[in-house]
Design a protein around this motif. Structure first.
Motif, PDB file in Angstrom:
ATOM      1  N   HIS B 426       8.364 -10.882   5.006  1.00  0.00           N
ATOM      2  CA  HIS B 426       9.432 -10.331   3.748  1.00  0.00           C
ATOM      3  C   HIS B 426       8.807  -8.404   3.867  1.00  0.00           C
ATOM      4  N   GLY B 427       7.274  -7.992   4.330  1.00  0.00           N
ATOM      5  CA  GLY B 427       7.195  -6.874   4.395  1.00  0.00           C
ATOM      6  C   GLY B 427       6.027  -6.862   2.652  1.00  0.00           C
ATOM      7  N   VAL B 428       5.779  -5.579   3.617  1.00  0.00           N
ATOM      8  CA  VAL B 428       4.356  -5.583   2.640  1.00  0.00           C
ATOM      9  C   VAL B 428       4.875  -4.938   1.028  1.00  0.00           C
ATOM     10  N   GLY B 429       6.263  -3.660   0.956  1.00  0.00           N
ATOM     11  CA  GLY B 429       6.788  -3.449   0.103  1.00  0.00           C
ATOM     12  C   GLY B 429       5.727  -2.308  -0.840  1.00  0.00           C
ATOM     13  N   PHE B 430       6.403  -2.656  -2.110  1.00  0.00           N
ATOM     14  CA  PHE B 430       5.404  -2.288  -3.364  1.00  0.00           C
ATOM     15  C   PHE B 430       4.711  -3.027  -4.101  1.00  0.00           C
ATOM     16  N   ASP B 431       5.239  -3.944  -3.601  1.00  0.00           N
ATOM     17  CA  ASP B 431       4.370  -5.607  -4.158  1.00  0.00           C
ATOM     18  C   ASP B 431       3.435  -6.042  -3.369  1.00  0.00           C
ATOM     19  N   LYS B 432       3.109  -5.937  -2.552  1.00  0.00           N
ATOM     20  CA  LYS B 432       1.994  -6.477  -1.222  1.00  0.00           C
ATOM     21  C   LYS B 432       1.067  -5.340  -1.260  1.00  0.00           C
ATOM     22  N   LYS B 433       1.260  -3.595  -1.286  1.00  0.00           N
ATOM     23  CA  LYS B 433       0.551  -3.101  -0.894  1.00  0.00           C
ATOM     24  C   LYS B 433      -0.875  -2.891  -1.372  1.00  0.00           C
ATOM     25  N   ARG B 434      -1.159  -3.718  -2.192  1.00  0.00           N
ATOM     26  CA  ARG B 434      -2.400  -3.874  -2.724  1.00  0.00           C
ATOM     27  C   ARG B 434      -3.537  -4.645  -1.886  1.00  0.00           C
ATOM     28  N   PHE B 435      -2.798  -5.253  -1.424  1.00  0.00           N
ATOM     29  CA  PHE B 435      -3.457  -6.561  -0.283  1.00  0.00           C
ATOM     30  C   PHE B 435      -3.697  -5.971   0.948  1.00  0.00           C
ATOM     31  N   LEU B 436      -3.009  -4.677   1.287  1.00  0.00           N
ATOM     32  CA  LEU B 436      -3.005  -4.290   2.718  1.00  0.00           C
ATOM     33  C   LEU B 436      -4.802  -4.514   3.552  1.00  0.00           C
ATOM     34  N   PRO B 437      -5.559  -3.521   2.075  1.00  0.00           N
ATOM     35  CA  PRO B 437      -6.476  -3.044   2.633  1.00  0.00           C
ATOM     36  C   PRO B 437      -7.699  -4.669   3.203  1.00  0.00           C
ATOM     37  N   LEU B 438      -7.037  -6.631   2.144  1.00  0.00           N
ATOM     38  CA  LEU B 438      -7.124  -7.228   2.880  1.00  0.00           C
ATOM     39  C   LEU B 438      -7.413  -7.484   4.265  1.00  0.00           C
ATOM     40  N   MET B 439      -6.308  -6.683   4.905  1.00  0.00           N
ATOM     41  CA  MET B 439      -6.584  -7.123   6.328  1.00  0.00           C
ATOM     42  C   MET B 439      -6.727  -5.933   6.745  1.00  0.00           C
ATOM     43  N   PHE B 440      -6.976  -5.047   6.466  1.00  0.00           N
ATOM     44  CA  PHE B 440      -7.072  -3.225   7.822  1.00  0.00           C
ATOM     45  C   PHE B 440      -7.774  -2.468   7.132  1.00  0.00           C
ATOM     46  N   SER B 441      -9.183  -1.530   7.294  1.00  0.00           N
ATOM     47  CA  SER B 441      -9.702  -0.937   6.598  1.00  0.00           C
ATOM     48  C   SER B 441      -9.492   0.629   6.221  1.00  0.00           C
ATOM     49  N   GLU B 442      -9.899   1.241   5.852  1.00  0.00           N
ATOM     50  CA  GLU B 442      -9.302   2.968   5.234  1.00  0.00           C
ATOM     51  C   GLU B 442      -8.794   3.548   6.533  1.00  0.00           C
ATOM     52  N   GLN B 443      -9.828   3.413   7.583  1.00  0.00           N
ATOM     53  CA  GLN B 443      -9.245   4.235   8.980  1.00  0.00           C
ATOM     54  C   GLN B 443      -7.912   4.046   9.618  1.00  0.00           C
ATOM     55  N   GLU B 444      -7.854   2.182   9.576  1.00  0.00           N
ATOM     56  CA  GLU B 444      -6.454   1.759   9.876  1.00  0.00           C
ATOM     57  C   GLU B 444      -5.023   2.011   9.386  1.00  0.00           C
ATOM     58  N   ILE B 445      -5.998   2.147   7.824  1.00  0.00           N
ATOM     59  CA  ILE B 445      -4.670   2.236   7.558  1.00  0.00           C
ATOM     60  C   ILE B 445      -4.182   4.358   7.124  1.00  0.00           C
ATOM     61  N   ASP B 446      -5.453   5.123   7.912  1.00  0.00           N
ATOM     62  CA  ASP B 446      -5.526   6.081   7.619  1.00  0.00           C
ATOM     63  C   ASP B 446      -4.527   6.411   9.180  1.00  0.00           C
ATOM     64  N   THR B 447      -4.444   5.398   9.849  1.00  0.00           N
ATOM     65  CA  THR B 447      -4.005   5.431  11.520  1.00  0.00           C
ATOM     66  C   THR B 447      -2.354   5.421  11.452  1.00  0.00           C
ATOM     67  N   MET B 448      -2.214   4.676  10.206  1.00  0.00           N
ATOM     68  CA  MET B 448      -0.143   4.372   9.680  1.00  0.00           C
ATOM     69  C   MET B 448      -0.067   5.060   9.374  1.00  0.00           C
ATOM     70  N   ASN B 449      -0.651   6.106   8.568  1.00  0.00           N
ATOM     71  CA  ASN B 449      -0.439   7.098   8.370  1.00  0.00           C
ATOM     72  C   ASN B 449       0.140   8.084   9.085  1.00  0.00           C
ATOM     73  N   LEU B 450      -0.534   8.317  10.376  1.00  0.00           N
ATOM     74  CA  LEU B 450      -0.416   9.175  11.194  1.00  0.00           C
ATOM     75  C   LEU B 450       1.099   8.886  11.929  1.00  0.00           C
ATOM     76  N   VAL B 451       1.374   7.734  11.899  1.00  0.00           N
ATOM     77  CA  VAL B 451       2.724   8.118  12.404  1.00  0.00           C
ATOM     78  C   VAL B 451       3.568   8.360  11.330  1.00  0.00           C
ATOM     79  N   ARG B 452       3.216   7.947  10.270  1.00  0.00           N
ATOM     80  CA  ARG B 452       3.786   7.912   8.794  1.00  0.00           C
ATOM     81  C   ARG B 452       4.446   8.853   8.626  1.00  0.00           C
ATOM     82  N   CYS B 453       3.405  10.692   9.383  1.00  0.00           N
ATOM     83  CA  CYS B 453       3.272  11.638   9.190  1.00  0.00           C
ATOM     84  C   CYS B 453       3.642  11.989  10.222  1.00  0.00           C
ATOM     85  N   ALA B 454       4.099  11.671  11.242  1.00  0.00           N
ATOM     86  CA  ALA B 454       4.458  12.008  12.156  1.00  0.00           C
ATOM     87  C   ALA B 454       6.242  12.013  11.977  1.00  0.00           C
ATOM     88  N   PHE B 455       6.676  11.422  11.570  1.00  0.00           N
ATOM     89  CA  PHE B 455       7.932  11.564  11.144  1.00  0.00           C
ATOM     90  C   PHE B 455       8.119  12.362   9.337  1.00  0.00           C
TER      91      PHE B 455
END
Lengths: 436, 494
Positions: B426-455
């Motif tokens: 179903h995706g993370v979307g708006f609903d589950k974004k608060r749960f993303l840190p259950l799976m990933f550290s700040e650094q890991e979410i920052d790494t995802m942000n590197l991808v977003r910033c490249a686009f």
């Protein structure tokens, strides 16, 4: 103490090239780093990259060193980082068919370990028998005949632990077969040739071993009958694990079908009755094409698939290339490539993997003629909406043949990604990007 | 992103409206309050935001021009397909535009020899299969909303379905896309071929939840319809036995096209609604669908049957014809809708767990339900461990919907603790974004942000989704420690 010497203090082992026993894998690097580092943990890799990025020292990650011929040559490198001491299976839950393995482990060894549970890690890339590792598999994304059924390791990767160029350890993806939380960065690592992160561990999905396996070799007298048969097989109710078409030279050299103009090689894996039934079906649908059949025994089929798997990456040729094409074109072009090579006077060997739309070619010949053939292949891929990659380019042709053909509109985004992940180009970006 | 609140005056709005009308024509720009209501939310109706405009482009060029306008005005934009998403991924952005792709709904090319269909993003999922069915082909990903959801949305969410255990999810079936980047540039990634070289940008775009740009054309792989399909139905006294059967079937060498489990509460909901013939006293039912060459399926069917028997199945039926097969599936497919019969409200979750922890996790979900005083029905894609717990509640009872939402969050924690994921399809979307840190550290979410910033350096494309907290794009190099500049010749690569 030099910066490079400081790096040596951060890892469990190191080797200074030229001193003492050489690491045979490192001998194939093709360049001479000041030091070769042998970390044993991901934390050691992290310390190395943290220090290297602060000090502008360029790092070249490698493991088995068996596929270093891929990509552009590298330039100034401070330290080579060998992953061969990270070689354990960290996790294997047989009932989940998922396993996490360190990148320095040899693929064969990994396959042996999970094989004890009657499971398979269905990859067969070139150099499998001479030390190809998990890390090399993922970073090159080279695959073999079994990709016809299972895809490449892109389809098998679920998660990865990697170290960013700035030393941060990241664990992305997961250990379950279905997961859409966040961007699929593990897949981004596939085929990135170690230019974005240093991979330390990878989690893969596995498959159950099929109870029975047989190989069928079908010989044909001409290109057209082979192409018709190949299309019929594609449309038949058979699921081949491997499906390859060999040209005349390879048919003979691999002892597949001596004297045939073309051979179709099929491997079928399933329950015994199902294998027998599928082979019968293939024989029926191809028998109208003046085909000859050989159902091979185990030993012969093993030798045959070993040869196919290694093609076309050889040192004996002017260059090798891999074309990715639409499925139908990957059947048709064997004829075009063969005809063009006859005209230009080069020796060409050619294999098609139609389910994947892959065509593998090796070219030997006088330099300018070989260059002409490279140009022809590049145009062919372009006209058909495909892509091309060259490797093992003989020295005198290196300036003339671009390794990666044309990345098209994706190039700018690729550069953005590299710039974001590794702004100092600590990891060897030149493997992929040509200098502007 | 810089705040532009001061610019959003009536005068600004009418100027932008004129520009949009110039690009798209009057019938493709919606700005009246009444009409905007329809776009306030997607399938997750609990969250609502009214956009400033909704635009309905008909071509890639129009999408590009709209995005360029948004870029110039630093105005956020949210791509939207059919709006069936369940994670709030198409929730509008305040002061932003919704770009609805519903008018880009043409099948552009059907290429049977190459097994590719090229479509615009607004094409409904089932239409792809309908277009190639007569030739003996189909498009494999089959989310349960496939008669309404669109390919654009499927690409954004990397949608799955009941048959993805064997055939994979959307990312395994998309060969290429044409997309408009957040600066308005049009690029093509991949195309008619299965493999490509260089960075696998396509894998980033599929499942990017509309944060990397707007996909305007999709190259889809179609596959041959299987020669034979057999569907087995089994009922069990205990749900654990149904779970054990799933692992045993796969271990035997059989990979079914799909395996679905429903628990007693779901069975009863379905029976009171559609009457699929499920035994209402069973602890669980398991559907196993086998497909492939006839020779293979004929061997696999008795093998699976034996395994089911060995794991305590009370009753085993093999569908004798297509009608009976459809009846078996009817119950499963109407499970979500049937919940409305036994509860005025329900909250769907989408956690994933390793198959091996199925029994333990179901036990924990049961315990959580008791603790919260709410009923939880379980319907799930058992083969790949993708759970869809349905938390039942009554919105008329004060505080109960909040309690249901909290319980849903607890269920996700259980999934992650078991080594799983907060979302399988179903995706993370708006609903589950608060749960993303259950799976990933700040650094890991920052790494995802590197991808977003490249686009999307400005963060204009579908902001406020996926990432738990807003993240900006720092100039490359600045986010790292102060590294020495790279040697000059290295800098030339970029």
């Amino acid at each position: 103490m030099s910066c490079v010497a400081k790096l040596s203090d951060m890892v469990s082992g190191f080797h200074i090239p030229g001193s003492g026993d050489a690491d045979t894998n490192a001998l194939q690097l093709g360049f001479s780093p000041e030091v070769i580092l042998y970390p044993e943990t991901v934390e050691e890799i992290s310390r190395v990259l943290d220090f290297a990025s602060r000090n502008g020292i360029r790092i070249f990650p490698f493991a088995g060193g068996t596929k270093l011929f891929l990509g552009n040559p590298v330039s100034t490198i401070g330290a080579a980082l060998s992953l061969k001491r990270l070689c354990r299976v960290l996790f294997h839950e047989p009932s989940d068919m998922v396993s996490t393995v360190e990148c320095g482990m040899e693929i064969r060894e990994f396959q042996k370990i999970i094989g004890r549970e009657n499971q398979v890690f269905p990859v067969d890339p070139p150099r499998l028998a001479c030390g190809a590792t998990i890390g090399g598999l993922v970073s090159t994304n080279l695959c073999g005949p079994m990709s016809s059924r299972y895809g490449t390791c892109r389809e098998l990767i679920l998660g990865a632990k990697a170290v960013r160029a700035d030393g941060e350890i990241i664990n992305l993806g997961g250990k379950v077969v279905k997961n859409v939380a966040g961007y699929d960065i593990p897949k981004l690592m596939v085929g990135s040739l170690g230019t974005l992160c240093v991979l330390a561990e990878v989690t893969f999905r596995l498959y159950p071993r099929q109870p029975s396996s047989r190989t069928l070799v079908v010989g044909f007298d001409d290109h057209d009958s082979c192409s018709r048969a190949a299309r019929s097989i594609l449309n038949a109710d058979v699921i081949p694990t491997c499906f390859e078409i060999l040209d005349e030279k390879l048919s003979s050299e691999f002892s597949a079908t001596r004297g045939a103009k073309r051979s179709v090689l099929l491997r079928l894996d399933s329950f015994e009755d199902a294998v027998v039934e599928q082979i019968k079906q293939v024989k029926e649908i191809t028998s109208g094409e003046s085909a000859s059949f050989v159902e091979t025994d185990d030993e012969f089929s093993r030798d045959l698939w070993d040869s196919v798997r290694e093609f076309p990456f050889s040192n004996e040729v002017s260059f090798s290339s891999k074309l990715t094409l639409p499925i139908e074109d990957s059947i048709k072009v064997l004829y075009d490539i063969e005809s063009a090579s006859e005209l230009s006077g080069v020796e060409v060997r050619c294999l098609s993997r139609p389910i994947r739309g892959i065509v593998l070619v090796s070219v030997s010949g006088e330099s300018s003629r070989a260059h002409g053939t490279a140009h022809f292949l590049e145009n062919l891929a372009d006209v058909l909406g495909g892509r091309i990659m060259f490797s093992g380019i003989r020295h005198e042709l290196r300036e003339k043949i671009k390794t990666w053909g044309n990345f098209g509109e994706a190039l700018l985004l690729m550069k953005n990604i590299k710039r974001r992940f590794d702004p100092g180009n600590i990891l060897p970006g030149e493997k992929i990007f040509d200098a502007d | 992103m810089r705040s532009q609140t001061s610019k959003r005056t009536g005068e600004w709005k009418s100027r932008i409206a004129s520009e949009l009308i110039e690009i798209l024509g009057t019938d493709a720009v919606i700005s009246s309050e009444d009409e905007l209501i329809a776009y306030e939310s997607d399938g997750l109706t609990g969250y609502r935001v009214k956009p400033v405009f909704v635009v309905l482009p008909s071509s890639t060029e129009q999408v590009s021009q709209v995005v360029k306008l948004c870029n110039r005005e630093e105005m956020p934009f949210v791509p939207r397909g059919a709006g069936t998403g369940l994670s709030g991924g198409a929730l509008p952005s305040r002061e932003g535009i919704v770009v609805s792709l519903s008018r880009m709904n043409r099948i552009l090319e059907v290429d049977i020899p190459n097994r590719v269909v090229v479509v615009e993003p607004g094409v409904v999922n089932i239409s792809v299969t309908n277009a190639v069915s007569a030739e003996g082909f189909y498009y494999a990903p089959d989310p349960s909303s496939q008669i309404v959801c669109t390919i654009g949305g499927n690409v954004a969410e990397n949608s799955g379905g009941v048959h993805c255990l064997k055939y994979g999810v959307t990312t395994n079936h998309v060969l290429g896309v044409e997309m408009v980047l957040p600066d308005g540039a049009i690029v093509k990634l991949g195309g008619m071929t299965l493999e490509s070289f260089g960075y696998d940008l396509l894998s980033l775009v599929v499942g990017s939840e509309g944060l990397l740009g707007i996909v305007t054309k999709v190259f889809l792989r179609i596959i041959k319809k299987p020669q034979m399909v057999k569907t087995l139905f089994a009922s069990f006294e205990r749900i654990e036995d149904a779970g054990a059967s799933v692992s045993a079937i796969i271990s035997s060498g059989v990979i079914p096209a799909g395996m679905e489990i429903m628990d007693n509460l779901s069975i009863n909901a379905v029976e009171s609604t559609v009457g699929a013939g499920y035994p209402t006293d069973a602890g669980a039912i398991l559907l196993v669908e086998l497909d492939g060459p006839g020779a293979e399926v004929n061997v696999q069917t008795p093998t699976v049957s034996e395994i089911l028997k060995g794991n305590g199945a009370i009753e085993i039926k093999v569908a004798v014809d297509e009608n009976e097969r459809q009846l078996f599936w009817k119950g499963r497919k109407s499970a979500f809708a049937a919940m409305g019969r036994i509860s005025p409200g329900y909250y769907v979750q989408d956690g994933v767990i390793p198959r091996s922890s199925l029994a333990r996790v179901l036990g924990e979900i049961g315990e959580l339900g008791k603790r919260y005083g709410l009923r939880v029905a379980n319907v799930f894609h058992a083969g790949d461990g993708n759970l869809h717990p349905l938390v039942l509640y009554d919105p008329e009872i004060k505080g109960e919907s909040e309690k249901a939402e909290e319980l849903s969050g607890e269920i996700l924690r259980v999934c992650v603790d078991a080594g799983g994921s907060i979302t399988g399809e179903h995706g993370v979307g708006f609903d589950k974004k608060r749960f993303l840190p259950l799976m990933f550290s700040e650094q890991e979410i920052d790494t995802m942000n590197l991808v977003r910033c490249a686009f999307d350096e400005k963060g204009l494309c579908n902001p406020g989704k996926v990432f738990p907290t807003p993240r900006t794009c720092v100039e490359p190099g600045m986010q790292n420690h102060s590294s020495k500049p790279p040697p000059k010749e290295m800098g030339e690569f970029f």
